[in-house]
Design a protein around this motif. Structure first.
Motif, PDB file in Angstrom:
ATOM      1  N   GLY A 137       0.836  -1.195   0.000  1.00  0.00           N
ATOM      2  CA  GLY A 137       0.000   0.000   0.000  1.00  0.00           C
ATOM      3  C   GLY A 137       0.866   1.236   0.000  1.00  0.00           C
ATOM      4  O   GLY A 137       2.087   1.174   0.155  1.00  0.00           O
ATOM      5  N   ARG A 138       0.220   2.357  -0.164  1.00  0.00           N
ATOM      6  CA  ARG A 138       0.900   3.650  -0.136  1.00  0.00           C
ATOM      7  C   ARG A 138      -0.019   4.679   0.509  1.00  0.00           C
ATOM      8  O   ARG A 138      -1.240   4.591   0.407  1.00  0.00           O
ATOM      9  CB  ARG A 138       1.237   4.120  -1.558  1.00  0.00           C
ATOM     10  CG  ARG A 138       2.253   3.253  -2.289  1.00  0.00           C
ATOM     11  CD  ARG A 138       3.666   3.643  -1.966  1.00  0.00           C
ATOM     12  NE  ARG A 138       4.642   2.926  -2.798  1.00  0.00           N
ATOM     13  CZ  ARG A 138       5.911   3.254  -2.910  1.00  0.00           C
ATOM     14  NH1 ARG A 138       6.386   4.295  -2.255  1.00  0.00           N
ATOM     15  NH2 ARG A 138       6.731   2.556  -3.671  1.00  0.00           N
ATOM     16  N   ARG A 139       0.591   5.649   1.153  1.00  0.00           N
ATOM     17  CA  ARG A 139      -0.191   6.753   1.685  1.00  0.00           C
ATOM     18  C   ARG A 139      -0.679   7.653   0.553  1.00  0.00           C
ATOM     19  O   ARG A 139      -0.065   7.717  -0.511  1.00  0.00           O
ATOM     20  CB  ARG A 139       0.648   7.578   2.659  1.00  0.00           C
ATOM     21  CG  ARG A 139       1.044   6.836   3.914  1.00  0.00           C
ATOM     22  CD  ARG A 139       1.979   7.662   4.770  1.00  0.00           C
ATOM     23  NE  ARG A 139       3.247   7.917   4.093  1.00  0.00           N
ATOM     24  CZ  ARG A 139       4.228   8.645   4.600  1.00  0.00           C
ATOM     25  NH1 ARG A 139       4.083   9.214   5.794  1.00  0.00           N
ATOM     26  NH2 ARG A 139       5.349   8.828   3.939  1.00  0.00           N
ATOM     27  N   GLY A 140      -1.767   8.362   0.810  1.00  0.00           N
ATOM     28  CA  GLY A 140      -2.207   9.380  -0.118  1.00  0.00           C
ATOM     29  C   GLY A 140      -1.377  10.645   0.053  1.00  0.00           C
ATOM     30  O   GLY A 140      -0.682  10.823   1.049  1.00  0.00           O
ATOM     31  N   SER A 141      -1.452  11.530  -0.927  1.00  0.00           N
ATOM     32  CA  SER A 141      -0.680  12.761  -0.874  1.00  0.00           C
ATOM     33  C   SER A 141      -1.536  13.933  -1.340  1.00  0.00           C
ATOM     34  O   SER A 141      -2.166  13.872  -2.401  1.00  0.00           O
ATOM     35  CB  SER A 141       0.575  12.648  -1.751  1.00  0.00           C
ATOM     36  OG  SER A 141       1.332  13.841  -1.712  1.00  0.00           O
ATOM     37  N   LEU A 142      -1.533  14.981  -0.538  1.00  0.00           N
ATOM     38  CA  LEU A 142      -2.272  16.216  -0.850  1.00  0.00           C
ATOM     39  C   LEU A 142      -1.316  17.396  -0.749  1.00  0.00           C
ATOM     40  O   LEU A 142      -0.591  17.527   0.246  1.00  0.00           O
ATOM     41  CB  LEU A 142      -3.445  16.388   0.115  1.00  0.00           C
ATOM     42  CG  LEU A 142      -4.294  17.658   0.038  1.00  0.00           C
ATOM     43  CD1 LEU A 142      -5.717  17.368   0.531  1.00  0.00           C
ATOM     44  CD2 LEU A 142      -3.706  18.808   0.859  1.00  0.00           C
ATOM     45  N   ASN A 143      -1.309  18.229  -1.763  1.00  0.00           N
ATOM     46  CA  ASN A 143      -0.524  19.461  -1.749  1.00  0.00           C
ATOM     47  C   ASN A 143      -1.464  20.654  -1.725  1.00  0.00           C
ATOM     48  O   ASN A 143      -2.460  20.680  -2.461  1.00  0.00           O
ATOM     49  CB  ASN A 143       0.374  19.558  -2.987  1.00  0.00           C
ATOM     50  CG  ASN A 143       1.481  18.526  -2.977  1.00  0.00           C
ATOM     51  OD1 ASN A 143       2.325  18.520  -2.097  1.00  0.00           O
ATOM     52  ND2 ASN A 143       1.475  17.637  -3.961  1.00  0.00           N
ATOM     53  N   ARG A 182      -9.943  10.386   3.068  1.00  0.00           N
ATOM     54  CA  ARG A 182      -9.961  10.583   1.631  1.00  0.00           C
ATOM     55  C   ARG A 182      -9.438  11.986   1.352  1.00  0.00           C
ATOM     56  O   ARG A 182      -9.579  12.898   2.163  1.00  0.00           O
ATOM     57  CB  ARG A 182     -11.374  10.443   1.067  1.00  0.00           C
ATOM     58  CG  ARG A 182     -11.997   9.071   1.261  1.00  0.00           C
ATOM     59  CD  ARG A 182     -11.324   8.027   0.388  1.00  0.00           C
ATOM     60  NE  ARG A 182     -11.562   8.274  -1.026  1.00  0.00           N
ATOM     61  CZ  ARG A 182     -10.988   7.569  -2.011  1.00  0.00           C
ATOM     62  NH1 ARG A 182     -10.150   6.587  -1.717  1.00  0.00           N
ATOM     63  NH2 ARG A 182     -11.242   7.860  -3.275  1.00  0.00           N
ATOM     64  N   GLY A 183      -8.830  12.165   0.214  1.00  0.00           N
ATOM     65  CA  GLY A 183      -8.225  13.441  -0.094  1.00  0.00           C
ATOM     66  C   GLY A 183      -9.200  14.597  -0.063  1.00  0.00           C
ATOM     67  O   GLY A 183      -8.896  15.677   0.465  1.00  0.00           O
ATOM     68  N   GLU A 184     -10.393  14.392  -0.593  1.00  0.00           N
ATOM     69  CA  GLU A 184     -11.353  15.493  -0.653  1.00  0.00           C
ATOM     70  C   GLU A 184     -11.837  15.895   0.733  1.00  0.00           C
ATOM     71  O   GLU A 184     -12.155  17.063   0.966  1.00  0.00           O
ATOM     72  CB  GLU A 184     -12.533  15.115  -1.552  1.00  0.00           C
ATOM     73  CG  GLU A 184     -13.459  16.279  -1.878  1.00  0.00           C
ATOM     74  CD  GLU A 184     -12.710  17.515  -2.398  1.00  0.00           C
ATOM     75  OE1 GLU A 184     -13.005  18.626  -1.888  1.00  0.00           O
ATOM     76  OE2 GLU A 184     -11.862  17.366  -3.290  1.00  0.00           O
ATOM     77  N   GLU A 185     -11.917  14.944   1.653  1.00  0.00           N
ATOM     78  CA  GLU A 185     -12.291  15.271   3.039  1.00  0.00           C
ATOM     79  C   GLU A 185     -11.259  16.217   3.659  1.00  0.00           C
ATOM     80  O   GLU A 185     -11.619  17.216   4.299  1.00  0.00           O
ATOM     81  CB  GLU A 185     -12.379  13.976   3.854  1.00  0.00           C
ATOM     82  CG  GLU A 185     -12.411  14.167   5.365  1.00  0.00           C
ATOM     83  CD  GLU A 185     -11.450  13.239   6.104  1.00  0.00           C
ATOM     84  OE1 GLU A 185     -10.839  13.696   7.091  1.00  0.00           O
ATOM     85  OE2 GLU A 185     -11.325  12.073   5.682  1.00  0.00           O
ATOM     86  N   LEU A 186      -9.983  15.933   3.441  1.00  0.00           N
ATOM     87  CA  LEU A 186      -8.934  16.793   3.970  1.00  0.00           C
ATOM     88  C   LEU A 186      -8.924  18.143   3.254  1.00  0.00           C
ATOM     89  O   LEU A 186      -8.686  19.187   3.876  1.00  0.00           O
ATOM     90  CB  LEU A 186      -7.579  16.108   3.825  1.00  0.00           C
ATOM     91  CG  LEU A 186      -7.390  14.855   4.677  1.00  0.00           C
ATOM     92  CD1 LEU A 186      -6.122  14.112   4.267  1.00  0.00           C
ATOM     93  CD2 LEU A 186      -7.341  15.197   6.158  1.00  0.00           C
TER      94      LEU A 186
END
Length: 376
Positions: free
Chosen positions: A178-184, A265-269
């Motif tokens: 697995g991999r972590r998600g990433s948000l910039n 989830r990315g959109e939640e963050l």
């Protein structure tokens, strides 16, 4: 054509395929695969275009897909290398070159393993390769678009093995499941410029930016999950561009990254960041890009067989891990199960990137053993 892992790796290394250039790397690979009987489909996407290919041998199941990339990062200052970074030199039991471990060596080991299997007996089932030239770059016209092509053409492997260099120091240490998600995010706060002696006549955006960042940093995102460490928000830059000591600036900005686990989830963050900005005034805004969602491939029969293959060849039982940066597995995981195992990555992206010949040969053995355990 010599289809040994070393010979093919050297041929690939001699192609200076720095993203987005291909420099003939995929032609070298396509030639090798066609000699083995693969049907090779070249898939250029995007305005450049980016070179990608999909190749398949066999029509039945089980179907194993190997994924990887032929593009590499820039070599940097060539004078700092002990030899030409695109010569594929061998010295003292090591193969040198940009991409040796990340990840032309892994591609070469897999193709060599297929060649060895076919030399022993006919293939059972199907084996395919999903190869992109856009992994080290923006990743807009690479694996994602190949996957869409695969979906449209009914290509649905049972399992995907991504050959990224997963091992920190020794071959056999780590399989990534697995991999972590990433948000910039880039946060910009608009204020009103003024003299520092008259703060009532100005609106200091730096102070509001500090308040925004303090609120974001104050939240504990989570305590970690079964397969992941706690999510992490890191401020990477604060920019004002103010050269004067006695002027309140007009605007202040900051950049941050969140590496998040499967609790989010990315959109939640992204919504949380926007809400925080909104509470600090209409002049505060956030531009957000989600480069990948967190995912995990729950260990099943394919992962178990991969663990067994690694242990059988190296004598080490690899740990299942989800750490590190992102990879194209974040796209692949949306369509079929994927795990990652490849070479030792200690020298990747560095001057004098290299792989030991012993590890290259052992990876060839591991891939061959795994294909046999997989039922091919």
């Amino acid at each position: 054509m010599d289809l040994s892992a070393l010979a093919l790796a050297r041929d690939l290394l001699r192609c200076p395929s720095v993203t987005p250039r291909d420099a003939g790397a995929q032609a070298v690979l396509a030639d090798a695969l066609e000699r083995l009987g693969f049907t090779v489909t070249l898939l250029p996407f995007g305005p450049e275009p980016i070179h990608n290919l999909y190749a398949r041998l066999g029509t039945g199941g089980p179907h194993l897909c190997f994924a990887g990339h032929t593009d590499v990062v820039p070599e940097g200052m060539t004078a700092s290398w002990s030899s030409d970074p695109f010569a594929g030199d061998v010295r003292d039991g090591l193969l040198y070159g940009r991409g040796a471990c990340d990840m032309k060596g892994g591609i070469a080991a897999f193709v060599a393993a297929v060649a060895r299997l076919l030399a022993q007996r006919p293939l059972r089932g199907s084996v395919s390769l999903l190869i992109t030239g856009d992994e080290e770059g923006p990743a807009r016209h690479g694996t994602r678009e190949v996957l869409e092509w695969m979906r449209a053409h009914g290509e649905a492997p049972d399992f995907c093995l991504l050959g990224e260099p997963t091992n920190p120091r020794e071959l056999g240490e780590v399989i990534k499941i697995g991999r972590r998600g990433s948000l910039n995010a880039r946060i910009a706060v608009e204020g009103r410029q003024g003299h520092v002696a008259y703060p009532d006549r100005a609106d200091n955006p730096v102070h509001r930016l500090m308040d925004v960042l303090s609120e974001l940093r104050a939240r504990t995102l989570d305590a970690g999950t079964e397969w992941f460490e706690p999510s992490s928000l890191q401020v990477t830059s604060i920019d004002v561009g103010n050269a004067a000591h006695n002027v309140i600036p007009q605007e202040a900005g900051a950049r941050l990254n969140i590496r998040f686990n499967d609790a989010h989830r990315g959109e939640e963050l992204a919504s949380w960041i926007r809400d925080v900005c909104a509470r600090h005034g209409t002049g505060c805004r956030a531009e957000i890009a989600i480069s990948g969602e967190a995912f995990v491939t729950e260990p099943g029969s394919a992962v178990t067989r991969l663990v067994e293959s690694v242990a059988a060849i190296t004598g080490r039982t690899p740990r299942l891990d989800t750490g590190g940066g992102t990879s194209d597995a974040r796209f692949i995981s949306t369509m079929f199960p994927v795990a990652e195992f490849g070479l030792v990555g200690a020298s990747m992206h560095q001057v004098d990137e290299h792989v030991s010949l012993a590890n290259l040969a052992a990876l060839d053995d591991i891939y061959l053993d795994f294909m046999q355990r997989f039922g091919l």
